[in-house]
Design a protein around this motif. Sequence first.
Motif, PDB file in Angstrom:
ATOM      1  N   SER B  62      -4.192   1.626   6.418  1.00  0.00           N
ATOM      2  CA  SER B  62      -4.361   2.943   5.806  1.00  0.00           C
ATOM      3  C   SER B  62      -5.394   2.884   4.677  1.00  0.00           C
ATOM      4  CB  SER B  62      -3.030   3.432   5.240  1.00  0.00           C
ATOM      5  OG  SER B  62      -2.740   2.783   4.012  1.00  0.00           O
ATOM      6  N   GLY B  63      -5.765   1.671   4.267  1.00  0.00           N
ATOM      7  CA  GLY B  63      -6.735   1.510   3.174  1.00  0.00           C
ATOM      8  C   GLY B  63      -6.080   1.593   1.796  1.00  0.00           C
ATOM      9  N   MET B  64      -4.744   1.726   1.746  1.00  0.00           N
ATOM     10  CA  MET B  64      -4.098   1.847   0.438  1.00  0.00           C
ATOM     11  C   MET B  64      -3.873   0.516  -0.256  1.00  0.00           C
ATOM     12  SD  MET B  64      -1.539   5.039   0.373  1.00  0.00           S
ATOM     13  CE  MET B  64      -0.759   4.612   1.903  1.00  0.00           C
ATOM     14  N   ILE B  65      -3.869  -0.565   0.530  1.00  0.00           N
ATOM     15  CA  ILE B  65      -3.788  -1.895  -0.093  1.00  0.00           C
ATOM     16  C   ILE B  65      -4.843  -2.816   0.533  1.00  0.00           C
ATOM     17  CG2 ILE B  65      -1.281  -1.608  -0.467  1.00  0.00           C
ATOM     18  CD1 ILE B  65      -0.867  -3.966   1.539  1.00  0.00           C
ATOM     19  N   ARG B  66      -5.191  -3.864  -0.187  1.00  0.00           N
ATOM     20  CA  ARG B  66      -6.066  -4.919   0.339  1.00  0.00           C
ATOM     21  C   ARG B  66      -5.271  -6.212   0.291  1.00  0.00           C
ATOM     22  NH1 ARG B  66     -10.030  -3.004  -3.488  1.00  0.00           N
ATOM     23  NH2 ARG B  66     -11.378  -1.464  -2.492  1.00  0.00           N
ATOM     24  N   THR B  67      -5.522  -7.106   1.243  1.00  0.00           N
ATOM     25  CA  THR B  67      -4.847  -8.408   1.175  1.00  0.00           C
ATOM     26  C   THR B  67      -5.891  -9.520   1.273  1.00  0.00           C
ATOM     27  OG1 THR B  67      -4.416  -8.946   3.501  1.00  0.00           O
ATOM     28  CG2 THR B  67      -2.920  -7.350   2.487  1.00  0.00           C
ATOM     29  N   THR B  68      -5.626 -10.599   0.558  1.00  0.00           N
ATOM     30  CA  THR B  68      -6.512 -11.776   0.638  1.00  0.00           C
ATOM     31  C   THR B  68      -5.635 -13.007   0.810  1.00  0.00           C
ATOM     32  OG1 THR B  68      -6.459 -11.831  -1.778  1.00  0.00           O
ATOM     33  CG2 THR B  68      -8.446 -10.942  -0.774  1.00  0.00           C
ATOM     34  N   LYS B  69      -6.140 -13.977   1.589  1.00  0.00           N
ATOM     35  CA  LYS B  69      -5.345 -15.171   1.839  1.00  0.00           C
ATOM     36  C   LYS B  69      -5.965 -16.358   1.111  1.00  0.00           C
ATOM     37  CE  LYS B  69      -2.487 -17.109   5.384  1.00  0.00           C
ATOM     38  NZ  LYS B  69      -2.084 -17.117   6.794  1.00  0.00           N
ATOM     39  N   SER B  70      -5.104 -17.094   0.420  1.00  0.00           N
ATOM     40  CA  SER B  70      -5.560 -18.302  -0.249  1.00  0.00           C
ATOM     41  C   SER B  70      -4.535 -19.370   0.088  1.00  0.00           C
ATOM     42  CB  SER B  70      -5.642 -18.054  -1.761  1.00  0.00           C
ATOM     43  OG  SER B  70      -5.736 -19.278  -2.436  1.00  0.00           O
ATOM     44  N   GLY B  71      -4.946 -20.356   0.882  1.00  0.00           N
ATOM     45  CA  GLY B  71      -4.003 -21.370   1.362  1.00  0.00           C
ATOM     46  C   GLY B  71      -2.966 -20.696   2.238  1.00  0.00           C
ATOM     47  N   ARG B  72      -1.675 -20.848   1.875  1.00  0.00           N
ATOM     48  CA  ARG B  72      -0.625 -20.232   2.698  1.00  0.00           C
ATOM     49  C   ARG B  72      -0.113 -18.930   2.096  1.00  0.00           C
ATOM     50  NH1 ARG B  72       3.645 -24.762   4.336  1.00  0.00           N
ATOM     51  NH2 ARG B  72       4.484 -23.011   5.518  1.00  0.00           N
ATOM     52  N   THR B  73      -0.720 -18.500   1.004  1.00  0.00           N
ATOM     53  CA  THR B  73      -0.239 -17.295   0.320  1.00  0.00           C
ATOM     54  C   THR B  73      -1.160 -16.103   0.576  1.00  0.00           C
ATOM     55  OG1 THR B  73       0.607 -18.736  -1.405  1.00  0.00           O
ATOM     56  CG2 THR B  73       0.517 -16.385  -1.927  1.00  0.00           C
ATOM     57  N   ARG B  74      -0.578 -14.986   1.035  1.00  0.00           N
ATOM     58  CA  ARG B  74      -1.341 -13.752   1.189  1.00  0.00           C
ATOM     59  C   ARG B  74      -0.999 -12.842   0.011  1.00  0.00           C
ATOM     60  NH1 ARG B  74      -4.540 -11.249   4.797  1.00  0.00           N
ATOM     61  NH2 ARG B  74      -4.277 -12.893   6.338  1.00  0.00           N
ATOM     62  N   THR B  75      -2.037 -12.475  -0.763  1.00  0.00           N
ATOM     63  CA  THR B  75      -1.827 -11.636  -1.948  1.00  0.00           C
ATOM     64  C   THR B  75      -2.253 -10.203  -1.648  1.00  0.00           C
ATOM     65  OG1 THR B  75      -2.203 -13.555  -3.352  1.00  0.00           O
ATOM     66  CG2 THR B  75      -2.359 -11.404  -4.416  1.00  0.00           C
ATOM     67  N   CYS B  76      -1.419  -9.253  -2.073  1.00  0.00           N
ATOM     68  CA  CYS B  76      -1.701  -7.832  -1.846  1.00  0.00           C
ATOM     69  C   CYS B  76      -2.104  -7.172  -3.164  1.00  0.00           C
ATOM     70  CB  CYS B  76      -0.467  -7.117  -1.306  1.00  0.00           C
ATOM     71  SG  CYS B  76       0.185  -7.883   0.184  1.00  0.00           S
ATOM     72  N   THR B  77      -3.101  -6.289  -3.081  1.00  0.00           N
ATOM     73  CA  THR B  77      -3.595  -5.549  -4.247  1.00  0.00           C
ATOM     74  C   THR B  77      -3.672  -4.082  -3.850  1.00  0.00           C
ATOM     75  OG1 THR B  77      -5.059  -7.437  -4.553  1.00  0.00           O
ATOM     76  CG2 THR B  77      -5.448  -5.547  -5.984  1.00  0.00           C
ATOM     77  N   ILE B  78      -3.347  -3.195  -4.784  1.00  0.00           N
ATOM     78  CA  ILE B  78      -3.433  -1.773  -4.474  1.00  0.00           C
ATOM     79  C   ILE B  78      -4.902  -1.334  -4.474  1.00  0.00           C
ATOM     80  CG2 ILE B  78      -3.325  -0.702  -6.788  1.00  0.00           C
ATOM     81  CD1 ILE B  78      -1.014   1.034  -5.525  1.00  0.00           C
ATOM     82  N   ASN B  79      -5.235  -0.362  -3.608  1.00  0.00           N
ATOM     83  CA  ASN B  79      -6.562   0.237  -3.601  1.00  0.00           C
ATOM     84  C   ASN B  79      -6.383   1.724  -3.945  1.00  0.00           C
ATOM     85  OD1 ASN B  79      -9.106   1.180  -3.130  1.00  0.00           O
ATOM     86  ND2 ASN B  79      -8.992   0.992  -0.893  1.00  0.00           N
ATOM     87  N   GLY B  80      -6.730   2.032  -5.188  1.00  0.00           N
ATOM     88  CA  GLY B  80      -6.489   3.388  -5.694  1.00  0.00           C
ATOM     89  C   GLY B  80      -7.136   4.499  -4.887  1.00  0.00           C
ATOM     90  N   GLN B  81      -8.231   4.195  -4.179  1.00  0.00           N
ATOM     91  CA  GLN B  81      -8.947   5.242  -3.439  1.00  0.00           C
ATOM     92  C   GLN B  81      -8.080   5.916  -2.377  1.00  0.00           C
ATOM     93  OE1 GLN B  81     -12.572   3.298  -2.105  1.00  0.00           O
ATOM     94  NE2 GLN B  81     -13.726   4.466  -3.629  1.00  0.00           N
ATOM     95  N   GLY B  82      -7.255   5.110  -1.685  1.00  0.00           N
ATOM     96  CA  GLY B  82      -6.376   5.666  -0.651  1.00  0.00           C
ATOM     97  C   GLY B  82      -5.418   6.681  -1.250  1.00  0.00           C
ATOM     98  N   LEU B  83      -4.760   6.298  -2.357  1.00  0.00           N
ATOM     99  CA  LEU B  83      -3.828   7.203  -3.040  1.00  0.00           C
ATOM    100  C   LEU B  83      -4.558   8.461  -3.515  1.00  0.00           C
ATOM    101  CD1 LEU B  83      -1.644   4.877  -5.315  1.00  0.00           C
ATOM    102  CD2 LEU B  83      -0.823   6.315  -3.471  1.00  0.00           C
TER     103      LEU B  83
END
Lengths: 124, 124
Positions: B62-83
């Motif tokens: 939906s574009g409301m969050i972004r995720t990035t993977k570092s090693g075995r951890t996937r981190t989620c960040t909010i993307n204000g534009q979607g909201l």
Amino acid sequence: MPSVAERPSEGLNRIFLALADPTRRAVIARLGQGPASVSELAGPSGMGLPSFIKHIRLLENSGMIRTTKSGRTRTCTINGQGLSHAEHWLAEQRAIWERHSDRLEAFEMQEQAEGTARNAERDD
Amino acid sequence: MPSVAERPSEGLNRIFLALADPTRRAVIARLGQGPASVSELAGPSGMGLPSFIKHIRLLENSGMIRTTKSGRTRTCTINGQGLSHAEHWLAEQRAIWERHSDRLEAFEMQEQAEGTARNAERDD
């Protein structure tokens, strides 16, 4: 048994689901300009009346529109409270997010200022 | 072939559908306070990770969050534009509706004033 606490969440589920479709959003946009009959609303959708009525029911169940029947005509009216409910939820999320972003920015600026101060001391 | 004109509508479909679920709204609310890993986010949901990841994918699409993977951890960040996109659509609908309500109220007040004036003339 659904708890009282679940009700607002249920309401938002129905509102956002109702908004997740372009036909239903077009109905909301049209009704913002004043009440309209189901047939008037169905016209631009190019959809058969039975399919279209399902969209109207979903909107009515979400509380975003009200319908009244007079003779053979069913008239739809927008209910601003439903829209406000969704809008408030989003505004609240944005406020939380902006407060966090502001704190983060302030923190980063402080870090940067302290870094500059340390470098200045070292350069003296 | 999807037309260019359909794209904003498609985007709103995905955003509102993503918001139509309490688990996904809880993720948005949590991420407003800063990034978090998928496991941290899954914790309070009491849901198995495979089921929870489906919610994360839907939010990411939906574009409301972004995720990035570092090693075995996937981190989620909010993307204000979607909201913001969803919030703007709702605010726009409310503005249309309020303009209409204001015009309606002005019309009714004028009708009432004219009625009072007519009655006063008759009483003279």
